[in-house]
Enzyme design. Structure first.
Site, PDB file in Angstrom:
ATOM      1  N   ASN A 154       0.849  -1.190   0.000  1.00 23.64           N
ATOM      2  CA  ASN A 154       0.000   0.000   0.000  1.00 23.64           C
ATOM      3  C   ASN A 154       0.886   1.242   0.000  1.00 23.64           C
ATOM      4  O   ASN A 154       1.790   1.363   0.837  1.00 23.64           O
ATOM      5  CB  ASN A 154      -0.884   0.006   1.259  1.00 23.64           C
ATOM      6  N   GLU A 155       0.657   2.124  -0.974  1.00 23.81           N
ATOM      7  CA  GLU A 155       1.402   3.390  -1.027  1.00 23.81           C
ATOM      8  C   GLU A 155       2.914   3.143  -0.909  1.00 23.81           C
ATOM      9  O   GLU A 155       3.629   3.868  -0.225  1.00 23.81           O
ATOM     10  CB  GLU A 155       0.936   4.335   0.080  1.00 23.81           C
ATOM     11  N   ILE A 156       3.397   2.147  -1.614  1.00 18.28           N
ATOM     12  CA  ILE A 156       4.739   1.633  -1.340  1.00 18.28           C
ATOM     13  C   ILE A 156       5.852   2.609  -1.694  1.00 18.28           C
ATOM     14  O   ILE A 156       6.966   2.492  -1.178  1.00 18.28           O
ATOM     15  CB  ILE A 156       4.965   0.284  -2.064  1.00 18.28           C
TER      16      ILE A 156
END
Length: 803
Positions: free
Chosen positions: A400-402
Site C-alpha cells: 500500500n502506497e509503497i
C-alpha cells in the site's frame, strides 16, 4: 512451512483420548507470564533483574501509552518470562512453541539457550524446543523488540502504531517423533456440478515402510464422504472428486474438512484437521466481480487490529465481535489493513462469509536494501503458507502506497520498485496460482499485479463526493481489474450541523486523489466540520451510486473502527484516526447504519441521529430528518401525528428517499419511525429531540455535571452555555479534564468518553471516572485557554448505596 498444523489456525485442537495415548497435545499457555520493561540486548542481563510484573497474554506495552497525551510511544525492547513445568519429558515426543504474533522482532530462549528467532510482527511462527527442555521447571524467555528498524516492514512512516509485545496467543505443542507438520488444501477445479480437492501433506521426522496416512473428506453436515489411505512419505498427497458440492459463498459459507491420520502399523501416531471451502471467483475484465459464476457486488470495509485500552492485545472474543459487527451491517468483504491479522479473524471470515484482501505490510517507505528484500519476501511467503487454506481469502495484496516517503536513499525510484514488485508478484503466483495479487495506490505497478486500486478520496482529501460516479467510470475503463479500496472521512461522535461543509465553492470537484503533500491542498478534510451528518451524506451518496452500477466490482470503506496513529496528534481525539464506522471500543456511529440500510437483510430502522437530541433553529423553518432502514416502506410520526409513508428507493438521495421535512415545535419532539413490509409493521425506532427557537449566544461558562453508571463509575460531562444557560451547539474547542481527588480518569482509550483531552461536540464533552475507596468526594475540573477552570464535587455515597 510456516502454517504449522497445531489445530490453531484451523480452529481446532486435537487431543487423542479414549484409551489411546495422547500423541498430539496442543495447550494454550497464555496465563502466568511475567513482564520486564527493560531495554537490554542479552539474555544474561535479565536473569536476576527485579521489576518483573505478572501478566497474561495477549499483551502490549503500548496498550495505553500510544494514545496518551504525551508525544511519542515506547519503541524499544522488553522481555517476557514463563516457567514450563514438565513433570514427564518423553524422549519419543517433540515439543514446540507456537506464537500467533510477536511484534515486531523476537528471540526465544529456553533455559538460557537461544531456541530461535523471528522477524515480522503480524505472522505466526513455530520454534522447536525439544533439545532445550529438562525434566521439572523450564524457563522460557522471550525478547521482543518494536524499535526502529528500516529493514523490517511496515515503514515507521505508516499511519498507524507499530505496537510492541506478544500481541496474540501462545501455544505449547507436543507430537510424536514423526508427525504431520503441514496440510495444504487446493480446490483448483470447482463448478456447481463437481469439485476436485488436492490435499498435500508434509511429514516431519524419520519415515518407515510401516507408516501410512489415512485422509478423510468430511462434508459441511459432518458426514465422511470420501477417504483414502496411502503410504507415508515426506510429501504425501491425495485427490478427491466431489459431485454436487456445497459451495462456499458469502451468504452460505459451507465448510468442508480434511482429517489426516498418521499410522505406524495399526498404531495411531498423529492426527490433524483443517477446514476449507469449495468456491471459485473471477474479476471480469473492466467489469464486475463474480463468485461461483454469479455477480456479487463487493461490499467492504477495512480493519486495523486494535481496541480501546489494550491496543493490539485483543482477546479472541474481541476479534470475533469485530467481525460479527462487520457482517451485521451486511458487508461481505474486508481488507486487512495493512498487515495479516489474528487467526481468529480468518476463522471468523470463513464461518461468517466475508471475503478477505490479505496484505503484506509493505506500507510506505519505498524499496530497501538486500536485507530488507530478504525479510519482505520471507514475510510474503509466510503469509501465503499460513493462510492458504482459508476460502475467505481471495487476494494477496503486495502493499500500500509503497513509494511514499522512502526509508532508503533512492528507495522511491520506479525501476527499483517495479523490479522487486515483479519478484513478489511471481513469488505469490508460484506459492498460490489459485488466487490473484493486488496493490493499492502505486500507479507505476498497476499492470504488474492482477487487481489494482487507485486512490479515490472524492469528498475528503480532494474533490466532492458528487463526482464519485464519474471517477469510478474512468477507473473501470482504465484498469482491467479495478477494485476501489479506501474512501470516507473523519467524524467526531456527537457533532452535528444543519449545514455540513461539502466543499462546494472552494475545492475542485473533478479531483479525487489524496495528494502526498496536504499543506496547500484545499479539501473537506482540512476545512470541514467532521460532523456525523457530513460523513453520513458522503457514504449515502457513494452507496446510491455503487448499488446501482452494473459494471462496478466493488469497494471498501476506510475504516471499520477508529484506530490509533502517531501522525495525528491534533485530531479531535488526539492520536486517533476517526474515520471509523464505530469508535475505538466498537460502538457504532451514525454511519454504520447507513451501510446497514443498503447492505443488510436484517430488518431495522434508525432515525438520524441518536447523538443529536438537542437542536435549534428559527420557528417555522422545517428541518430534514432521515430514517435509515431496509424496510420497503417507512412511516414517520411526530408527537403521535403521521408525517406520511415513504417508499424506499436506492436511486434516491438522501436515505434512499426515506426523509421528511419536519416542522419542530419548541420543547420535546417525539419521533417514531415504523418500518413495514407488505403493509405489516416489522421494525421501529424512536427518538426524542429537544428543539429551541432561540439560538445560543457566545459561550459564557463551562458547566460540569455527572451521571452515575451501572458499572459503578461516573460519566462527567462538560457543557458550554451562554449567559442565559443555553447550550452553545456550535462550540468545538478542546477541553482538558482532570481528577483532583477521589478517583481516576478512564483515559488513554482513544474513545469519545476515554480521553482526558478532547474537542467538544456541539458544545459538550464527557469522560468516564472511576471512584476510589477513599473517603470524601470525587473532585473534577475541566478547563481550556478560554475558561480557566470549572470544578465539581461528586458525593460518592450515592454510588455506594446503588452498589
Amino acid at each position: 512451512m510456516i502454517r504449522k498444523i497445531l489445530g490453531i489456525a484451523a480452529g481446532m485442537m486435537w487431543l487423542v483420548n479414549g484409551g489411546v495415548a495422547q500423541q498430539r497435545v496442543v495447550e494454550n499457555i497464555n496465563d502466568n507470564w511475567s513482564y520486564l520493561e527493560l531495554p537490554v540486548e542479552h539474555v544474561s542481563e535479565v536473569k536476576n533483574k527485579d521489576g518483573w510484573t505478572p501478566i497474561s497474554l495477549p499483551h502490549s506495552w503500548n496498550g495505553e501509552d500510544a494514545v496518551d497525551v504525551i508525544p511519542g510511544y515506547r519503541r524499544s525492547i522488553s522481555w517476557y518470562k514463563k516457567s514450563l513445568s514438565m513433570d514427564v519429558l518423553d524422549n519419543d515426543k517433540r515439543y514446540f512453541l507456537y506464537f500467533e504474533g510477536v511484534n515486531i522482532k523476537s528471540s526465544i530462549f529456553v533455559n538460557g539457550q537461544l531456541a530461535g528467532d523471528h522477524v515480522g510482527g503480524y505472522i505466526g511462527f513455530e520454534i522447536e524446543i525439544s533439545s532445550f527442555l529438562q525434566k521439572g521447571e523450564n524457563e522460557i524467555l522471550v525478547k521482543v523488540d518494536n524499535g526502529y528498524d528500516r529493514e523490517v516492514i511496515p515503514s515507521q512512516k505508516s499511519d498507524f502504531f507499530i505496537y510492541g509485545g506478544i500481541t496474540r496467543d501462545v501455544w505449547l505443542k507436543s507430537v510424536s517423533q514423526t508427525f504431520l507438520s503441514d496440510i495444504k488444501i487446493t480446490t483448483d477445479k470447482v463448478s456447481a456440478q463437481s469439485a476436485t480437492t488436492l490435499v498435500e501433506l508434509t511429514l516431519d521426522g524419520p519415515l518407515s515402510k510401516n507408516q501410512e496416512v489415512k485422509v478423510l473428506l468430511v462434508d459441511p453436515d459432518g458426514q465422511v464422504v470420501a477417504q483414502q489411505t496411502v503410504k507415508a512419505e515426506a510429501k504425501t498427497s491425495v485427490k478427491f472428486k466431489t459431485n454436487d458440492p456445497q459451495l462456499w459463498h458469502v451468504d452460505t459459507p459451507h465448510l468442508y474438512e480434511v482429517k489426516a491420520e498418521l499410522f505406524n502399523g495399526k498404531k495411531l501416531k498423529d492426527q490433524v484437521s483443517d477446514r476449507f471451502g469449495m468456491r471459485w471467483f473471477e474479476f471480469q475484465e473492466n467489469g464486475p466481480f463474480y463468485l461461483n459464476g454469479e455477480r456479487l457486488i463487493i461490499r467492504g470495509t477495512h480493519r486495523h487490529e486494535e481496541h480501546a485500552g489494550v491496543g493490539p492485545a485483543m482477546t479472541n472474543e474481541m476479534h470475533r465481535t469485530d467481525m460479527e459487527l462487520i457482517k451485521g451491517m451486511g458487508a461481505n468483504f474486508v481488507r486487512l489493513a495493512h498487515y495479516p491479522q489474528d487467526p481468529e479473524i480468518y476463522r471468523a471470515c470463513d464461518e461468517l462469509g466475508i471475503l478477505v484482501w490479505d496484505e503484506l505490510p509493505w506500507c510506505r517507505g519505498g524499496v530497501g536494501n538486500d536485507q530488507w528484500k530478504t525479510n519482505t519476501s520471507q514475510m510474503l511467503a509466510e503469509i501465503i503458507q499460513q493462510n492458504y487454506n482459508h476460502p475467505s481469502v481471495i487476494l494477496w495484496s503486495l502493499g500500500n502506497e509503497i513509494y511514499w516517503l522512502p526509508d532508503f536513499e533512492d528507495g522511491d525510484h520506479t525501476n527499483e520498485i517495479n523490479s522487486y514488485l515483479k519478484e513478489l508478484n511471481d513469488l505469490a503466483h508460484k506459492l498460490d496460482p489459485s488466487r490473484q495479487t493486488a496493490i493499492r495506490k502505486y500507479y507505476e505497478g498497476a499492470d504488474i499485479v492482477d487487481v489494482f486500486s487507485p486512490s479515490i478520496w472524492s469528498g475528503w482529501y480532494s474533490g466532492t463526493y458528487e463526482n464519485y460516479e464519474a471517477v469510478i467510470d474512468q477507473s473501470i475503463a482504465k484498469y482491467p481489474r479495478f477494485l476501489h479500496m479506501e474512501y470516507g472521512g473523519s467524524s467526531h461522535v456527537g457533532r452535528h450541523t444543519e449545514t455540513p461543509i461539502t466543499g462546494k465553492g472552494f475545492v475542485d470537484p473533478s479531483k479525487f486523489e489524496e495528494e502526498v503533500n496536504q499543506v496547500e491542498v484545499k479539501s473537506v478534510a482540512k476545512s470541514g466540520d467532521w460532523s456525523e451528518n457530513y460523513i453520513v451524506d458522503l457514504f449515502d451518496w457513494y452507496l446510491s451510486i455503487t448499488e446501482n452500477h452494473e459494471q462496478f466490482a466493488g469497494n471498501a470503506q476506510w475504516a471499520f473502527k477508529d484506530f490509533g496513529t502517531p501522525l495525528r496528534p491534533e485530531n479531535d481525539i488526539p492520536y486517533m484516526n476517526q474515520k471509523g464506522l464505530a469508535d475505538r471500543a466498537g460502538n457504532p456511529k451514525d454511519a454504520y447504519y447507513v451501510f446497514k440500510s443498503y447492505w443488510s437483510d436484517e430488518p431495522f430502522a434508525y432515525i438520524e441521529s441518536h447523538t443529536w437530541t438537542e437542536r435549534s433553529g428559527p420557528k417555522g423553518e422545517a428541518r430534514n430528518v432521515c430514517v435509515y432502514s431496509n424496510s420497503e416502506t417507512v412511516e414517520l410520526f411526530q408527537n403521535g401525528n403521521s408525517l406520511g409513508v415513504k417508499t424506499r428507493d436506492t436511486k434516491q438521495f438522501p436515505a434512499a428517499g426515506l426523509n421528511w421535512d419536519v416542522d419542530f415545535v419548541a420543547g420535546e419532539n417525539e419521533l417514531l419511525a415504523v418500518g413495514m413490509k407488505d403493509g405489516q409493521e416489522i421494525v421501529k425506532d424512536s427518538l426524542v429531540i429537544t428543539y429551541s427557537y432561540e439560538q445560543a449566544g457566545s459561550p459564557s461558562e463551562l458547566v460540569l455535571s455527572s451521571e452515575w453508571l451501572e458499572n459503578g463509575n461516573y460519566l462527567v460531562t462538560v457543557t458550554a452555555v451562554d449567559k442565559g444557560g443555553l447550550r452553545c451547539l456550535d462550540y468545538e474547542e478542546r477541553v482538558y479534564f482532570q481528577c483532583l481527588g477521589g478517583g481516576d480518569l478512564i483515559k488513554n482509550q482513544g474513545t469519545p468518553t476515554g480521553s482526558e483531552v478532547i474537542k467538544m461536540a456541539n458544545g459538550k464533552a464527557s469522560i468516564e471516572v472511576k471512584p476510589n475507596d477513599n473517603p470524601g468526594p470525587l473532585k473534577m475540573t475541566v478547563l481550556n485557554q478560554y475558561f480557566k477552570g470549572t470544578f465539581l464535587n461528586i458525593d460518592k455515597s450515592h454510588a455506594k448505596e446503588q452498589l
